[in-house]
Write a protein that holds these residues in place. Structure first.
Motif, PDB file in Angstrom:
ATOM      1  N   ARG A  81      44.844  92.454  55.193  1.00 21.14           N
ATOM      2  CA  ARG A  81      46.186  92.842  54.770  1.00 21.14           C
ATOM      3  C   ARG A  81      47.198  92.732  55.910  1.00 21.14           C
ATOM      4  O   ARG A  81      48.390  92.523  55.682  1.00 21.14           O
ATOM      5  N   ALA A  82      46.714  92.851  57.151  1.00 20.39           N
ATOM      6  CA  ALA A  82      47.607  92.808  58.302  1.00 20.39           C
ATOM      7  C   ALA A  82      48.015  91.392  58.677  1.00 20.39           C
ATOM      8  O   ALA A  82      49.184  91.132  58.999  1.00 20.39           O
TER       9      ALA A  82
ATOM     10  N   GLU B 110      54.400  92.999  52.649  1.00 20.20           N
ATOM     11  CA  GLU B 110      55.021  93.961  51.727  1.00 20.20           C
ATOM     12  C   GLU B 110      55.687  95.101  52.487  1.00 20.20           C
ATOM     13  O   GLU B 110      56.791  95.545  52.139  1.00 20.20           O
ATOM     14  N   LEU B 111      55.008  95.576  53.537  1.00 19.72           N
ATOM     15  CA  LEU B 111      55.570  96.662  54.336  1.00 19.72           C
ATOM     16  C   LEU B 111      56.810  96.185  55.083  1.00 19.72           C
ATOM     17  O   LEU B 111      57.785  96.937  55.236  1.00 19.72           O
ATOM     18  N   GLU B 112      56.789  94.955  55.542  1.00 17.70           N
ATOM     19  CA  GLU B 112      57.956  94.394  56.218  1.00 17.70           C
ATOM     20  C   GLU B 112      59.172  94.416  55.304  1.00 17.70           C
ATOM     21  O   GLU B 112      60.286  94.775  55.741  1.00 17.70           O
ATOM     22  N   ALA B 113      59.005  94.050  54.045  1.00 15.18           N
ATOM     23  CA  ALA B 113      60.124  94.038  53.100  1.00 15.18           C
ATOM     24  C   ALA B 113      60.697  95.443  52.918  1.00 15.18           C
ATOM     25  O   ALA B 113      61.920  95.637  52.901  1.00 15.18           O
ATOM     26  N   LEU B 114      59.811  96.429  52.808  1.00 11.68           N
ATOM     27  CA  LEU B 114      60.252  97.816  52.649  1.00 11.68           C
ATOM     28  C   LEU B 114      61.030  98.284  53.879  1.00 11.68           C
ATOM     29  O   LEU B 114      62.122  98.855  53.777  1.00 11.68           O
TER      30      LEU B 114
ATOM     31  N   ARG C  22      62.271  87.320  58.974  1.00 13.46           N
ATOM     32  CA  ARG C  22      62.715  87.926  57.716  1.00 13.46           C
ATOM     33  C   ARG C  22      63.204  89.351  57.901  1.00 13.46           C
ATOM     34  O   ARG C  22      64.163  89.781  57.261  1.00 13.46           O
ATOM     35  N   PHE C  23      62.485  90.114  58.741  1.00  8.88           N
ATOM     36  CA  PHE C  23      62.908  91.486  58.994  1.00  8.88           C
ATOM     37  C   PHE C  23      64.326  91.499  59.568  1.00  8.88           C
ATOM     38  O   PHE C  23      65.189  92.268  59.143  1.00  8.88           O
TER      39      PHE C  23
ATOM     40  N   PRO D 120      52.656 102.556  51.702  1.00  2.59           N
ATOM     41  CA  PRO D 120      52.035 102.430  50.382  1.00  2.59           C
ATOM     42  C   PRO D 120      50.561 102.041  50.496  1.00  2.59           C
ATOM     43  O   PRO D 120      50.215 101.190  51.331  1.00  2.59           O
ATOM     44  N   PRO D 121      49.683 102.653  49.714  1.00  2.16           N
ATOM     45  CA  PRO D 121      48.249 102.333  49.803  1.00  2.16           C
ATOM     46  C   PRO D 121      47.994 100.840  49.601  1.00  2.16           C
ATOM     47  O   PRO D 121      48.584 100.206  48.722  1.00  2.16           O
TER      48      PRO D 121
END
Length: 394
Positions: free
Chosen positions: A270-271, A207-211, A61-62, A200-201
């Motif tokens: 989360r990871a 989610e971080l991958e999308a950002l 996706r990235f 982001p906290p």
């Protein structure tokens, strides 16, 4: 020609076999404007400005976001940044194929399966989440070399799983690096562009991958707009601050209740939670923990939780919030759902398993009913080696 290119490696004025000439940082650029006979190839094919002919290498996706940006640039006839765009991906265990391949096929882009890289001529290669070392011979086929879109602030988190390790280690800041590929080693080439963003906290790796994928795609287009200048102004990575982000094995998903704090368990969740559920052992059965939640202060104030010493892994069902409470090294975590033979809510698990056990074993100590660390055999861990978020095919 290749001998000349190797001898021209490095920035600034370089003394080559034909005398002194100004040579850009990437050796393949030495062919620009140079055609003093010799073998046909890079010098004859190189362009000094856009539109570029691009071969893209990617999988997940990235990478798909970077490919999407390149595709949009190719279709933008006013800007004339990309003239040709073709794609290389890797074989997939899924019949649907990897995200990059699905996008390329849907967009009617030519697709090759590694190690086939197609027969065409290109100006520059672009790699994102490809997971394969590229040979020097391949790199030298591109007059401008091969760029890599890497989701970390290199040299921190070199390797295939930078986003996972960013979340796993609780980094407050991350970013994207556009760098040049070098043969034989991952993520060691010169940095052409680097931008940082706050993490982001409580964000998940997904989610971080999308950002970061959106940021990386934008940065890639920016570099391609000024490609020769970007290559000439590249800087070497610092020797300090190097860390590595290896693939995550299945064994990493096994919670160590006696050793891990609640913060560490939530970071782990989360990871990797969207790739492989966290696992534990209960009554010789593997239990997957599907939905973890933080325990609020009002629940933690319950005398049942504070009034006595608790062995890590001990279980308690909290009826009001309908969650399982599990003790760890420094406190408690909440679990909303698990998978035993099938997916169960915390209430289902209590009614179907915990409560009947307590009724049958009324004299037993609660510690006998606790979660324990699951230890996978080494072979099983190796079999289930997980490619981090950058190789996820979901």
């Amino acid at each position: 020609m290749r001998v000349l290119l190797r001898r021209c490696w490095g920035p600034g004025l370089v003394r080559c076999a034909t005398g002194v000439r100004s040579t850009p940082q990437w050796p393949a650029l030495a062919g620009l404007g140079v055609s003093s006979g010799g073998e046909e190839g890079l010098g004859a094919r190189a362009r000094e400005k856009p539109p570029w002919r691009v071969l893209f290498f990617g999988t997940d996706r990235f990478a798909r976001e970077a490919l999407r940006a390149l595709h949009a640039a190719r279709d933008n006839k006013e800007e004339e940044l990309i003239e040709k765009l073709e794609v290389v991906t890797v074989p997939s265990p899924s019949p649907r194929g990897l995200p990059v391949k699905r996008y390329a096929v849907r967009s009617q882009l030519p697709v090759y399966e590694w190690p086939d890289v197609g027969p065409g001529d290109y100006d520059v290669g672009v790699v994102a989440s490809f997971g394969r070392l590229l040979s020097e011979a391949l790199i030298l086929k591109f007059p401008y070399g091969i760029l890599n879109v890497h989701p970390s602030c290199l040299p921190r988190w070199r390797g295939p799983a930078p986003i996972i390790h960013t979340v796993l280690h609780g980094d407050k800041v991350t970013g994207v690096t556009i760098m040049q590929i070098r043969p034989k080693r991952f993520d060691v080439g010169p940095i052409l562009k680097q931008e940082t963003v706050p993490v982001p906290p409580k964000s998940t790796a997904k989610e971080l991958e999308a950002l970061l994928s959106r940021l990386g795609a934008s940065m890639l287009i920016s570099v391609l707009k000024n490609l020769p200048e970007s290559l000439n102004s590249g800087r070497q990575q610092p020797a300090e601050g190097v860390t590595y982000a290896p693939k995550i094995s299945a064994g990493k998903s096994c919670i160590k209740w006696e050793e891990q704090t609640s913060e560490q368990i939530f970071r782990l969740y989360r990871a990797i939670g969207n790739i492989i559920p966290l696992q534990t052992l209960w009554m010789d059965n593997t239990v997957k923990l599907l939905d973890l939640v933080e325990v609020n202060s009002s629940i933690l104030a319950d005398p049942k939780l504070t009034g006595q010493a608790v062995i890590p892994g001990s279980l308690m069902y909290h009826k009001q919030s309908q969650i399982l409470l599990v003790s760890c090294k420094d406190g408690w975590i909440g679990v909303r759902s698990v998978m035993l033979k099938k997916t169960l809510t915390a209430t289902d698990f209590y009614n179907g398993y915990l409560h009947p056990w307590y009724q049958t074993n009324s004299q037993a100590q609660p510690s006998q009913c606790r979660f324990q660390t699951l230890r996978l055999p080494a072979k099983k861990q190796q079999k289930k080696k997980i490619v981090a978020m950058q190789q996820c095919i979901k």
